[in-house]
Design an enzyme around this catalytic site. Structure first.
Site, short mmCIF file in Angstrom:
data_model
loop_
_atom_site.label_atom_id
_atom_site.label_comp_id
_atom_site.label_asym_id
_atom_site.label_seq_id
_atom_site.Cartn_x
_atom_site.Cartn_y
_atom_site.Cartn_z
N ASP A 127 14.87 9.17 -7.69
CA ASP A 127 15.52 8.77 -6.50
C ASP A 127 16.61 9.96 -6.07
O ASP A 127 17.22 9.64 -5.01
CB ASP A 127 16.19 7.44 -6.72
N SER A 139 23.02 -0.17 -19.01
CA SER A 139 22.65 0.41 -17.65
C SER A 139 23.24 1.75 -17.76
O SER A 139 24.29 2.23 -18.47
CB SER A 139 23.32 -0.47 -16.45
N ASP A 150 25.64 9.85 -9.91
CA ASP A 150 25.57 8.40 -10.70
C ASP A 150 26.16 8.74 -12.18
O ASP A 150 26.16 9.75 -12.50
CB ASP A 150 23.93 7.97 -11.02
N HIS A 153 19.01 -2.43 -24.06
CA HIS A 153 19.00 -1.42 -23.31
C HIS A 153 20.42 -1.57 -22.50
O HIS A 153 20.92 -2.83 -22.63
CB HIS A 153 17.77 -1.67 -22.18
N GLY A 167 0.65 -1.22 -0.05
CA GLY A 167 0.09 -0.29 0.10
C GLY A 167 0.85 1.23 0.00
O GLY A 167 0.24 2.36 0.05
N HIS A 181 21.55 15.28 -10.44
CA HIS A 181 20.63 15.08 -11.88
C HIS A 181 19.22 14.77 -11.43
O HIS A 181 18.89 14.67 -10.39
CB HIS A 181 21.32 13.82 -12.34
N ASP A 213 29.59 5.91 -6.44
CA ASP A 213 28.49 5.35 -6.97
C ASP A 213 28.75 3.78 -6.88
O ASP A 213 29.70 3.48 -7.54
CB ASP A 213 27.91 5.68 -8.33
N HIS A 224 24.61 3.00 -15.19
CA HIS A 224 25.71 3.01 -13.94
C HIS A 224 27.05 2.18 -14.57
O HIS A 224 26.97 1.31 -14.98
CB HIS A 224 25.49 2.36 -12.80
N HIS A 283 25.17 4.91 -2.77
CA HIS A 283 24.16 4.54 -3.76
C HIS A 283 24.19 3.06 -4.26
O HIS A 283 24.83 2.35 -5.23
CB HIS A 283 24.68 5.41 -5.22
N ASP A 336 1.48 7.20 1.91
CA ASP A 336 0.47 6.57 1.36
C ASP A 336 -0.82 7.20 1.07
O ASP A 336 -1.58 7.82 1.96
CB ASP A 336 0.11 5.36 2.39
#
Lengths: 540, 540
Positions: B74, B363, B160, B361, B45, B70, B192, B365, B387, B440
């Site tokens: 997050d 990453s 990152d 795709h 929830g 950036h 990172d 990082h 991180h 929530d």
């Protein structure tokens, strides 16, 4: 009575698990495999999912037997439920039957077991079907694929397999026998699709053996703790061999590992000399002479390695400097559990090696090139991709088209589909309506969609039961009370609940008796949450 | 007042998300990043998790500013909560500030925004800190790392990054500037750790561009639907370029993509000629001349691609023959959602390409070799791996040791740790006690451990509220009633509930008033389930 062969998958299509397929000809039914599915993350409270046995129970007078391809739970564990309902012979290789027997004993169903041995190279007859099993390489020993002679033509059911040429103590898939048995053509193949999205070939078990060998060689002064699947007996054999080679002794912890290694040693599938084994926690063996073989490659809460990660294992306390190897691939859906366990093991100072860091696991299923090799080896007239989620079945179909099959020779089915052939043509007839059968504790099939939806809602926003005191004339006589859990923390939410009570009273007195709707709106307005709301009128 | 530098991570250590670090010197506080974490699968929830801001709120008179590396959620989204509580300047690059501004507008907080532009190559002063940002390659444009001059020494906060030499329209990490800025030594690096378990180097964005180019080239007569992250603007730029190159037009669907591409075009971060764009659902453009760019690479329920998979997208109906490319890695925990979406797309007959099948795709990082290159380039005296989950931090530490750092120069911290240095030595002081702050709906921080535990239990076995009618002398006067959801389906469970009522009556009359315990045992005995049991006595 028709002279058609009918193949009805009851599970295993569009999902990973509960593999089960019905073969029907005339007045005869035969079943291949009878497995469970482990619940997905949002199947709240569910222990297992079973195939829907209704069709088999309704036709049990025509059931001639069940053939098992290997001893993994997704191929055998539903037997302990089906055999409560029907009596029929069960055919399997010695290890598979050994595992089944133990499961039946645990459920006090041994008296229901008519277990009959199946051996590669020895055909058996089940009604009008002749079954010729052939050995396959998979992540459990004694696995077979099936060549099934039927009155309308030959069927190949591959079971689970990979084409591992150097399976490190395990078995190779016996393509010679398979080709010999199928040289006159194959009407239809049901083929493992699990890894139809993995390019190339699945790596050989030998690379895992080599990786473990070099990790063991470098583990000076370190205790080695290694987790793997309890059914991966070839890997366990290799770990025992490496322990001996590197002058270490092997301790085993975790219920399923103890059971499976015990059974496999008894039946001769595992060769571990007594002097290599040690008792877990034996202080006389120096730590750097130990290999601890543990359950827990999936981070399962009660597994041995997870208990070590939590500092709750009775005998093993993880120390800084331990080498921990997680030698099992993470099954989709288990990533968070595995990740948390790894984090805790690192936090205890251990040197942890897992799949991202070294080749400590390979799959037991063949990848795209192996699927193509299988298709080209037996050249089936029709293909039914089996054992996989929808994307894997479709990708298996794509591979078959690349190998020259026509689109209309490939049948992407769903569970319950009735695939029918007269030996020349093939078609589908109206599907059986199947339900997932949920096992929740002692409840089998009693938890349905409604309860599952309630659990889903309760998990998100909890519930509020509103007790409304009324007299014989349905007039409000006193304060409404709320009983609630999982919504907001009641001690901190006095204002909200007080306002809710006032709202209920005001509307009720105005004659609005749809209190559920009223309260749902009230709570949503104030919290943007939607708890399950249940008003109850109390006659006082 | 001490002359020490104090670094306090408030989030981002031992978890992926809610990155936030406090830098403190004398009477000055500066914060780097202010992000949220998206909930794990068993945080029932919960919409978001915020860092615990208590320390910042208590010390807001000393807060000099917030620097953002950036524009990923997050790293920035918790600002929309923190800025309700404190006023302080926020520094970021133009794109980052553009995204922040939009978030603040949505929450009606724009008046709280004192946004100040940060540009690579232009140092700024925040209290006693001098910030020199340098460009980094990451999966969003305009990302920076920070070289922070403090009175006791130089700090590098990498943000990152990856060391992509051919970032296909994106930016390279400016190692020349970083080396120049740090040539006199670095006291401590926060680095990172996200991909510290990935061997080698992260592949370059150029391989994705090449893969997409050849998929586009082969997509004769197929409509192309492609899903990616809405912040991955370099990839979106490439997709637009490829659409143009292959004579197609680009339609965009999904709220975050529309917003981000709009903003990025406005700010000059995305160059898509108007004549390349088309309206979604424009019937005048032939299907095989269309590229549909959609949200949904994580299978999010309300994303555009997932709506297409469910047949619920207003403008796009997936047809047999569509080429669908899922160009985004699956974030751990999302595997089941993504898998189900892929299955449904295959079932609609689409030709679906995803990560397992092609390099669509990479990453954002850096992997192990890049982490090592960074460590060797700036040779910090101390290292704080940042991180990442605990395993990533520890593995980052291992890489540093392999690169020659001593164990006691590496600090594996937890959120709330106070890392202190006088410029020569470094140590940790007593940690701040932090709580995860759950969002929530409208409730921020009001849902705590108790409610979360209740939701967990409710999700597994539901609840039973037992209403026990008693008179003024506490004597049972009538039938107990059960209100229940998520336990068993009540209509099918009449016998169980009837037996439960009898059990309650019998024990109550015997004087046993611990009905909760009694009923828990009764239900467990009969079902092996443990619903939440709440008895309530009703005075009638």
């Amino acid at each position: 009575m028709t002279k058609d062969l009918r193949i009805i998958p009851l599970g295993g299509l569009g999902e990973i698990g509960k593999n089960m397929t019905v073969f029907e000809y005339g007045s005869n039914l035969m079943v291949v495999d009878c497995g469970v599915m482990f619940p997905e993350n949002d199947m709240y409270g569910i222990d297992l999912v079973l195939p829907d046995f209704t069709y088999i129970i309704e036709n049990q007078d025509r059931l001639r037997g069940i053939v098992l391809t290997h001893g993994h739970m997704d191929h055998i564990l539903a037997l302990t439920y089906l055999l409560r309902e029907v009596e029929t012979p069960v055919y399997g290789t010695p290890l598979t039957l050994g595992i089944v027997k133990r499961q039946l004993e645990e459920k006090n169903l041994k008296h229901r077991a008519d277990l009959r041995t199946l051996l590669p190279g020895e055909g058996i007859h089940i009604g009008p079907f002749k079954i010729n099993p052939y050995a396959v390489a998979h992540s459990i020993p004694d696995a077979v694929g099936l060549v099934i002679e039927t009155p309308v033509g030959r069927v190949v059911h591959t079971g689970d397999y990979k084409l591992d040429e150097t399976p490190a103590g395990g078995t190779r898939t016996d393509m010679e026998t398979l080709k010999r048995l199928t040289k006159d053509g194959v009407l239809v193949m049901l083929g493992d699709s699990t890894n139809a999205d993995k390019p190339g070939r699945t790596e050989t078990e030998q690379v895992v053996a080599d990786t473990l060998d070099s990790l063991f060689a470098d583990a000076h002064q370190q205790r080695i703790i290694i987790a793997t699947f309890s059914s991966l007996l070839a890997r366990i054999q290799e770990i025992a061999r490496l322990a001996e080679k590197h002058g270490r002794r092997l301790a085993i912890t975790g219920r399923s590992l103890l059971e499976n290694t015990g059974l496999a040693r008894e039946l001769g599938y595992l060769d571990i000399p007594d002097q290599v084994l040690m008792d877990i926690g034996d202080q006389t063996v120096p730590a750097d002479r130990q290999v601890i073989l543990a359950t827990g490659s999936q981070g399962e809460p009660s597994s041995a390695l997870n208990r070590m990660a939590n500092g709750e294992h009775r005998d093993i306390k993880v120390n800084s400097g331990d080498l921990i190897i997680v030698s099992g691939g993470t099954i989709p859906g288990n990533e968070e559990d595995v990740g948390r366990m790894l984090n805790k093991l690192f936090e205890r100072g251990a040197n942890v090696i897992y799949g991202a860091l070294a080749k400590v696991h390979v799959s037991g299923h063949g990848s795209r090139d192996e699927i193509r090799i299988m298709l080209e080896a037996i050249k089936p007239r029709f293909l039914i991709p089996a054992h996989g989620e929808a994307r894997h079945l479709h990708l298996h179909g794509q591979i078959a088209q690349e190998a020259g099959m026509r689109r209309d020779e490939i049948f992407i089915l769903k569970n319950g589909a009735q695939w029918v052939t007269d030996g020349h043509r093939a078609w589908t007839e109206e599907s059986l309506a199947l339900d997932d059968v949920f096992v929740d504790g002692r409840l089998v099939g009693e938890i349905g969609e409604i309860v599952m939806r309630d659990r889903q809602r309760l998990s998100q926003d909890g519930f509020v039961v509103a007790l409304i005191p009324v007299n014989g004339r349905n007039e409000l006589v006193g304060e409404p009370q709320f009983v609630s859990r999982g919504f907001v923390y009641l001690r901190d939410a006095g204002d909200l609940l007080e306002a809710g009570r006032e709202e209920v009273k005001r509307h009720y007195r105005r004659g609005s008796h749809d209190l559920r709707h009223l309260m749902e709106n009230f709570f949503y307005e104030h919290t943007r949450s939607r708890p399950v709301v249940l008003p109850r009128f109390i006659q006082v």
